[in-house]
Design a protein around this motif. Structure first.
Motif, mmCIF file in Angstrom:
data_model
loop_
_atom_site.group_PDB
_atom_site.id
_atom_site.type_symbol
_atom_site.label_atom_id
_atom_site.label_comp_id
_atom_site.label_asym_id
_atom_site.label_seq_id
_atom_site.Cartn_x
_atom_site.Cartn_y
_atom_site.Cartn_z
ATOM 1 N N ALA A 1 -14.414 52.900 62.478
ATOM 2 C CA ALA A 1 -14.977 53.642 61.315
ATOM 3 C C ALA A 1 -14.574 55.631 61.815
ATOM 4 O O ALA A 1 -14.452 56.190 60.606
ATOM 5 N N GLU A 2 -14.645 55.966 63.078
ATOM 6 C CA GLU A 2 -14.932 57.714 63.791
ATOM 7 C C GLU A 2 -13.090 57.946 62.632
ATOM 8 O O GLU A 2 -12.762 59.520 63.062
ATOM 9 N N GLY A 3 -12.042 57.074 63.334
ATOM 10 C CA GLY A 3 -10.636 57.473 62.963
ATOM 11 C C GLY A 3 -10.153 57.324 64.530
ATOM 12 O O GLY A 3 -8.760 58.431 64.562
ATOM 13 N N SER A 4 -10.893 57.169 66.037
ATOM 14 C CA SER A 4 -10.528 57.858 66.975
ATOM 15 C C SER A 4 -10.305 56.701 67.937
ATOM 16 O O SER A 4 -9.777 56.915 68.985
ATOM 17 N N TYR A 5 -10.110 55.629 67.615
ATOM 18 C CA TYR A 5 -9.526 54.333 67.500
ATOM 19 C C TYR A 5 -8.701 54.349 68.366
ATOM 20 O O TYR A 5 -7.732 54.822 67.751
ATOM 21 N N GLY A 6 -7.868 53.751 69.678
ATOM 22 C CA GLY A 6 -6.857 53.928 70.206
ATOM 23 C C GLY A 6 -6.626 54.933 71.499
ATOM 24 O O GLY A 6 -5.630 55.057 71.807
ATOM 25 N N LEU A 7 -7.496 56.004 71.104
ATOM 26 C CA LEU A 7 -7.534 57.597 71.756
ATOM 27 C C LEU A 7 -8.504 57.333 73.133
ATOM 28 O O LEU A 7 -9.949 56.980 73.228
ATOM 29 N N CYS A 8 -7.820 57.714 74.698
ATOM 30 C CA CYS A 8 -9.131 57.829 75.446
ATOM 31 C C CYS A 8 -9.951 59.195 75.628
ATOM 32 O O CYS A 8 -9.160 59.670 75.234
ATOM 33 N N GLU A 9 -11.040 58.236 75.687
ATOM 34 C CA GLU A 9 -12.341 59.578 75.819
ATOM 35 C C GLU A 9 -11.930 60.500 76.531
ATOM 36 O O GLU A 9 -12.800 61.651 76.162
ATOM 37 N N ARG A 10 -11.729 60.510 77.554
ATOM 38 C CA ARG A 10 -10.816 61.556 78.522
ATOM 39 C C ARG A 10 -10.312 61.838 78.401
ATOM 40 O O ARG A 10 -10.196 63.613 78.552
ATOM 41 N N CYS A 11 -8.999 61.199 78.535
ATOM 42 C CA CYS A 11 -8.473 62.822 78.400
ATOM 43 C C CYS A 11 -7.433 62.869 77.175
ATOM 44 O O CYS A 11 -6.418 63.394 76.993
ATOM 45 N N GLU A 12 -7.404 61.896 75.531
ATOM 46 C CA GLU A 12 -7.281 61.690 74.816
ATOM 47 C C GLU A 12 -5.683 61.329 74.429
ATOM 48 O O GLU A 12 -5.663 61.730 73.173
ATOM 49 N N VAL A 13 -6.159 60.631 75.207
ATOM 50 C CA VAL A 13 -3.710 60.009 74.974
ATOM 51 C C VAL A 13 -4.287 58.788 74.237
ATOM 52 O O VAL A 13 -4.872 57.737 75.076
ATOM 53 N N SER A 14 -2.911 58.661 73.663
ATOM 54 C CA SER A 14 -3.566 57.383 73.009
ATOM 55 C C SER A 14 -3.214 56.360 73.883
ATOM 56 O O SER A 14 -2.667 56.579 75.159
ATOM 57 N N ILE A 15 -4.021 55.468 74.062
ATOM 58 C CA ILE A 15 -3.863 54.362 75.388
ATOM 59 C C ILE A 15 -3.467 53.207 74.720
ATOM 60 O O ILE A 15 -2.797 52.670 73.169
ATOM 61 N N PRO A 16 -2.334 52.521 75.178
ATOM 62 C CA PRO A 16 -0.823 51.933 75.449
ATOM 63 C C PRO A 16 -1.606 50.500 74.582
ATOM 64 O O PRO A 16 -2.765 49.962 74.378
ATOM 65 N N SER A 17 -0.967 49.932 73.382
ATOM 66 C CA SER A 17 -1.506 49.069 72.617
ATOM 67 C C SER A 17 -1.153 47.888 73.389
ATOM 68 O O SER A 17 -1.890 46.852 73.033
ATOM 69 N N GLU A 18 -0.417 47.444 74.333
ATOM 70 C CA GLU A 18 -0.536 46.462 75.752
ATOM 71 C C GLU A 18 -2.195 46.306 75.812
ATOM 72 O O GLU A 18 -2.780 45.683 75.733
ATOM 73 N N ARG A 19 -2.837 47.552 76.255
ATOM 74 C CA ARG A 19 -4.325 47.836 76.686
ATOM 75 C C ARG A 19 -5.471 46.741 75.547
ATOM 76 O O ARG A 19 -6.244 46.121 76.049
ATOM 77 N N LEU A 20 -5.007 47.951 74.639
ATOM 78 C CA LEU A 20 -5.259 47.553 73.711
ATOM 79 C C LEU A 20 -5.644 45.698 72.612
ATOM 80 O O LEU A 20 -6.945 45.598 72.198
ATOM 81 N N GLU A 21 -4.314 45.026 73.086
ATOM 82 C CA GLU A 21 -4.398 43.672 72.998
ATOM 83 C C GLU A 21 -4.813 42.769 73.426
ATOM 84 O O GLU A 21 -5.924 42.512 73.191
#
Length: 142
Positions: free
Chosen positions: A70-90
């Motif tokens: 909802a906030e538009g921050s899904y998929g970004l690491c909360e610590r380093c703000e790098v995109s989390i790889p899609s394989e991990r999110l799957e």
């Protein structure tokens, strides 16, 4: 594929993910309701308590993922703000951290990544992969 088509595909994936997470949330909420019903059996109290705690944690993770969508921050690491790889999110759609940051948060020894940890950016690039968003696993034999 044009930028608009990428955006539409991303929005569709997020919509489908939101629906899936919402369904999981409803299912876990129903499970929690069942678990908290007093069965009166003291022999099951410890097991039931552990299941309640695990279900509450699952609900917390699901709610967090839905909030990040909802906030538009899904998929970004909360610590380093790098995109989390899609394989991990799957595999783990509720993931809040990339693997290196998750390992740092739990204080565990690195089990993946390049030897020596040298590199640039928030995470060192794995050899031959050209970026810090993928890792190779080192298996040590004795």
């Amino acid at each position: 594929m044009s930028t608009d088509l990428h955006h539409q595909a991303d929005q569709h994936r997020l919509t489908m993910l939101r629906e899936s997470l919402t369904d999981q949330f409803a299912s876990q909420t129903a499970r929690l309701t069942e678990l908290t019903a007093d069965t009166g059996d003291p022999a099951e109290a410890h097991t039931r308590g552990a299941l309640i705690a695990a279900t509450r944690q699952s609900l917390d993770h699901l709610a967090g993922a839905l909030r990040r969508i909802a906030e538009g921050s899904y998929g970004l690491c909360e610590r380093c703000e790098v995109s989390i790889p899609s394989e991990r999110l799957e595999v783990r759609p509720q993931a809040r951290f990339c693997v290196p940051c998750q390992q740092k948060a739990h204080g565990g020894p690195p089990t993946a990544g390049p030897p020596g940890g040298a590199g640039s950016g928030p995470h060192p690039p794995a050899p031959g992969l050209g970026g810090g968003d993928r890792w190779s696993v080192r298996i040590l034999s004795s």
